[in-house]
Design an enzyme around this catalytic site. Structure first.
Site, PDB file in Angstrom:
ATOM      1  N   TYR A 155      60.316  28.951  69.550  1.00 15.39           N
ATOM      2  CA  TYR A 155      60.040  29.770  70.747  1.00 15.39           C
ATOM      3  C   TYR A 155      60.270  31.257  70.451  1.00 15.39           C
ATOM      4  O   TYR A 155      59.408  32.095  70.731  1.00 15.39           O
ATOM      5  CB  TYR A 155      60.918  29.320  71.920  1.00 15.39           C
ATOM      6  CG  TYR A 155      60.690  30.133  73.163  1.00 15.39           C
ATOM      7  CD1 TYR A 155      59.493  30.035  73.877  1.00 15.39           C
ATOM      8  CD2 TYR A 155      61.643  31.037  73.619  1.00 15.39           C
ATOM      9  CE1 TYR A 155      59.256  30.799  75.008  1.00 15.39           C
ATOM     10  CE2 TYR A 155      61.428  31.803  74.753  1.00 15.39           C
ATOM     11  CZ  TYR A 155      60.235  31.683  75.444  1.00 15.39           C
ATOM     12  OH  TYR A 155      60.003  32.444  76.569  1.00 15.39           O
ATOM     13  N   LYS A 159      57.530  34.441  70.337  1.00 13.01           N
ATOM     14  CA  LYS A 159      57.635  35.642  71.178  1.00 13.01           C
ATOM     15  C   LYS A 159      57.766  36.915  70.335  1.00 13.01           C
ATOM     16  O   LYS A 159      57.308  37.984  70.742  1.00 13.01           O
ATOM     17  CB  LYS A 159      58.797  35.487  72.163  1.00 13.01           C
ATOM     18  CG  LYS A 159      58.574  34.366  73.182  1.00 13.01           C
ATOM     19  CD  LYS A 159      57.275  34.552  73.967  1.00 13.01           C
ATOM     20  CE  LYS A 159      57.075  33.528  75.045  1.00 13.01           C
ATOM     21  NZ  LYS A 159      55.847  33.737  75.844  1.00 13.01           N
TER      22      LYS A 159
HETATM   23  N1  LIG Z   1      61.624  32.182  82.944  1.00  6.65           N
HETATM   24  C1  LIG Z   1      62.222  32.815  81.928  1.00  6.65           C
HETATM   25  O1  LIG Z   1      63.477  32.865  81.837  1.00  6.65           O
HETATM   26  C2  LIG Z   1      61.380  33.526  80.881  1.00  6.65           C
HETATM   27  C3  LIG Z   1      62.012  34.472  80.068  1.00  6.65           C
HETATM   28  C4  LIG Z   1      61.260  35.135  79.106  1.00  6.65           C
HETATM   29  C5  LIG Z   1      59.908  34.883  78.981  1.00  6.65           C
HETATM   30  N2  LIG Z   1      59.312  33.955  79.791  1.00  6.65           N
HETATM   31  C6  LIG Z   1      57.878  33.701  79.603  1.00  6.65           C
HETATM   32  O2  LIG Z   1      57.221  33.898  80.836  1.00  6.65           O
HETATM   33  C7  LIG Z   1      55.993  33.170  80.841  1.00  6.65           C
HETATM   34  C8  LIG Z   1      55.864  32.428  82.163  1.00  6.65           C
HETATM   35  O3  LIG Z   1      56.890  31.466  82.258  1.00  6.65           O
HETATM   36  P1  LIG Z   1      57.655  31.126  83.620  1.00  6.65           P
HETATM   37  O4  LIG Z   1      59.055  31.533  83.430  1.00  6.65           O
HETATM   38  O5  LIG Z   1      56.920  31.632  84.788  1.00  6.65           O
HETATM   39  O6  LIG Z   1      57.658  29.528  83.543  1.00  6.65           O
HETATM   40  P2  LIG Z   1      56.895  28.421  84.409  1.00  6.65           P
HETATM   41  O7  LIG Z   1      57.271  28.544  85.845  1.00  6.65           O
HETATM   42  O8  LIG Z   1      57.199  27.137  83.701  1.00  6.65           O
HETATM   43  O9  LIG Z   1      55.359  28.802  84.244  1.00  6.65           O
HETATM   44  C9  LIG Z   1      54.626  28.517  83.073  1.00  6.65           C
HETATM   45  C10 LIG Z   1      53.148  28.568  83.392  1.00  6.65           C
HETATM   46  O10 LIG Z   1      52.409  28.281  82.198  1.00  6.65           O
HETATM   47  C11 LIG Z   1      51.473  27.237  82.474  1.00  6.65           C
HETATM   48  N3  LIG Z   1      51.256  26.391  81.302  1.00  6.65           N
HETATM   49  C12 LIG Z   1      52.181  25.663  80.628  1.00  6.65           C
HETATM   50  N4  LIG Z   1      51.583  24.950  79.652  1.00  6.65           N
HETATM   51  C13 LIG Z   1      50.251  25.241  79.713  1.00  6.65           C
HETATM   52  C14 LIG Z   1      49.137  24.819  78.973  1.00  6.65           C
HETATM   53  N5  LIG Z   1      49.243  23.929  77.964  1.00  6.65           N
HETATM   54  N6  LIG Z   1      47.908  25.322  79.307  1.00  6.65           N
HETATM   55  C15 LIG Z   1      47.780  26.203  80.311  1.00  6.65           C
HETATM   56  N7  LIG Z   1      48.813  26.644  81.055  1.00  6.65           N
HETATM   57  C16 LIG Z   1      50.037  26.157  80.753  1.00  6.65           C
HETATM   58  C17 LIG Z   1      52.118  26.435  83.606  1.00  6.65           C
HETATM   59  O11 LIG Z   1      51.124  25.761  84.389  1.00  6.65           O
HETATM   60  P3  LIG Z   1      50.720  24.222  84.263  1.00  6.65           P
HETATM   61  O12 LIG Z   1      51.975  23.440  84.001  1.00  6.65           O
HETATM   62  O13 LIG Z   1      50.084  23.962  85.570  1.00  6.65           O
HETATM   63  O14 LIG Z   1      49.739  24.164  83.128  1.00  6.65           O
HETATM   64  C18 LIG Z   1      52.739  27.542  84.433  1.00  6.65           C
HETATM   65  O15 LIG Z   1      51.790  28.096  85.303  1.00  6.65           O
HETATM   66  C19 LIG Z   1      56.049  32.266  79.606  1.00  6.65           C
HETATM   67  O16 LIG Z   1      55.246  32.832  78.578  1.00  6.65           O
HETATM   68  C20 LIG Z   1      57.520  32.291  79.199  1.00  6.65           C
HETATM   69  O17 LIG Z   1      57.689  32.062  77.820  1.00  6.65           O
HETATM   70  C21 LIG Z   1      60.012  33.279  80.743  1.00  6.65           C
END
Ligand SMILES: NC(=O)c1ccc[n+]([C@@H]2O[C@H](COP(=O)([O-])OP(=O)(O)OC[C@H]3O[C@@H](n4cnc5c(N)ncnc54)[C@H](OP(=O)(O)O)[C@@H]3O)[C@@H](O)[C@H]2O)c1
Length: 260
Positions: A155, A159
């Site tokens: 991961y 990133k």
């Molecule tokens: N939350 C944190 O603490 C955090 C911190 C740093 C960075 N991020 C980054 O922020 C971004 C958004 O994450 P989030 O925190 O909002 O998490 P989340 O609520 O789990 O959202 C992830 C999104 O990605 C979609 N997704 C997952 N697998 C997919 C696939 N195979 N094809 C198409 N879409 C897919 C999911 O939709 P479906 O399941 O409907 O496909 C969902 O809409 C990610 O890149 C994550 O790495 C998050």
């Protein structure tokens, strides 16, 4: 920046940060192309935003971890006659635990989604935006991009790739009217940790998705190449620069070490 009447493609729009980008930009009058695997959730969100803000919404279901899915998405958007002014590569997920114990299929999907699909969509739309002389791309990286992270090795590496790619493209695109931004959130209150399967991966207090989205849109408007959301996250993202690598690894390992 004025997003009214622009067309924004948001990957991973069914929950978390992507969903908040959709809500925030819809309120500013942007038309939205929403994609993720959960079409039911996207349909509900699109219907709600259309009704509240009189915008155009398009929903396209896609599993972007499948090879060729990003190209198919670009083709479908083209078929619908839509020009993307603003791309938000947000879809992504993480895995917690040692690589030696991981499910190889899951790891392969993680790299395909976080790296390959993001690169394919960035390439396709950067070229179209450059030809047009305007556009914007936000690629969602993470504070995990700033150091290697034992127990989340793949991961963090994906990133680091997103941060490196996006900052280099910011430079390449800056004279072509196209803005590129790497967004680096720290722990944020979303479904991310449910998908990771462990709260041990969360470092520090969780920020809200609205804070993250506001940080991103402000940084994009300011023309920055990258931004870390939140003051404490900024401090922790910058500290590895000054420490020996073994110390950086030890601190990162301790932060996400599996407990219990
Ligand atoms: N939350 C944190 O603490 C955090 C911190 C740093 C960075 N991020 C980054 O922020 C971004 C958004 O994450 P989030 O925190 O909002 O998490 P989340 O609520 O789990 O959202 C992830 C999104 O990605 C979609 N997704 C997952 N697998 C997919 C696939 N195979 N094809 C198409 N879409 C897919 C999911 O939709 P479906 O399941 O409907 O496909 C969902 O809409 C990610 O890149 C994550 O790495 C998050």
């Amino acid at each position: 920046m004025n997003h009214r009447d622009s067309t924004v493609l948001i990957t991973g729009a069914s929950s978390g940060i992507g969903k908040d980008f959709a809500e925030t930009l819809a309120a500013q009058g942007a038309n939205l192309i929403l994609t993720a695997r959960s079409v039911d959730k996207l349909d509900a969100l699109a219907g709600d935003l259309r009704a509240r803000h009189s915008i155009r919404t398009d929903v396209i279901g896609a599993d972007l971890s499948v090879p060729g899915a990003a190209a198919e998405l670009v083709g479908e958007i083209d078929k619908r006659g839509l020009d993307v002014d603003f791309l938000i590569n947000n879809a992504g997920f993480g895995t917690h635990g040692d690589l030696a114990d991981a499910d190889p299929t899951r790891i392969s999907s993680e790299v395909a989604l976080n790296v390959a699909a993001l690169t394919d969509l960035t390439t396709a739309y950067l070229q179209l935006m450059t030809a047009r002389g305007s556009g914007a791309i936000i690629n969602v990286a993470s504070t995990a991009a700033f150091q290697p992270v034992p127990h989340m090795a793949v991961y963090a590496a994906t990133k680091a790739y997103v941060l490196s790619l996006s900052e280099a493209l910011w430079w390449e695109a800056r004279r072509n009217g196209v803005r590129v931004l790497a967004l680096c959130p720290g722990a944020t209150d979303t479904e991310f940790f449910d998908v990771v399967g462990s709260d041990d991966a969360a470092v520090g207090a969780r920020r809200t998705t609205r804070q993250v989205v506001d940080t991103a849109l402000d940084a994009l408007a300011a023309g920055k190449p990258s931004v870390v959301d939140g003051l404490l996250n900024k401090v922790s993202a910058n500290s590895p620069r000054f420490a020996p690598r073994r110390m950086v690894l030890a601190i990162a390992e301790r932060a996400v070490r599996p407990r219990g």
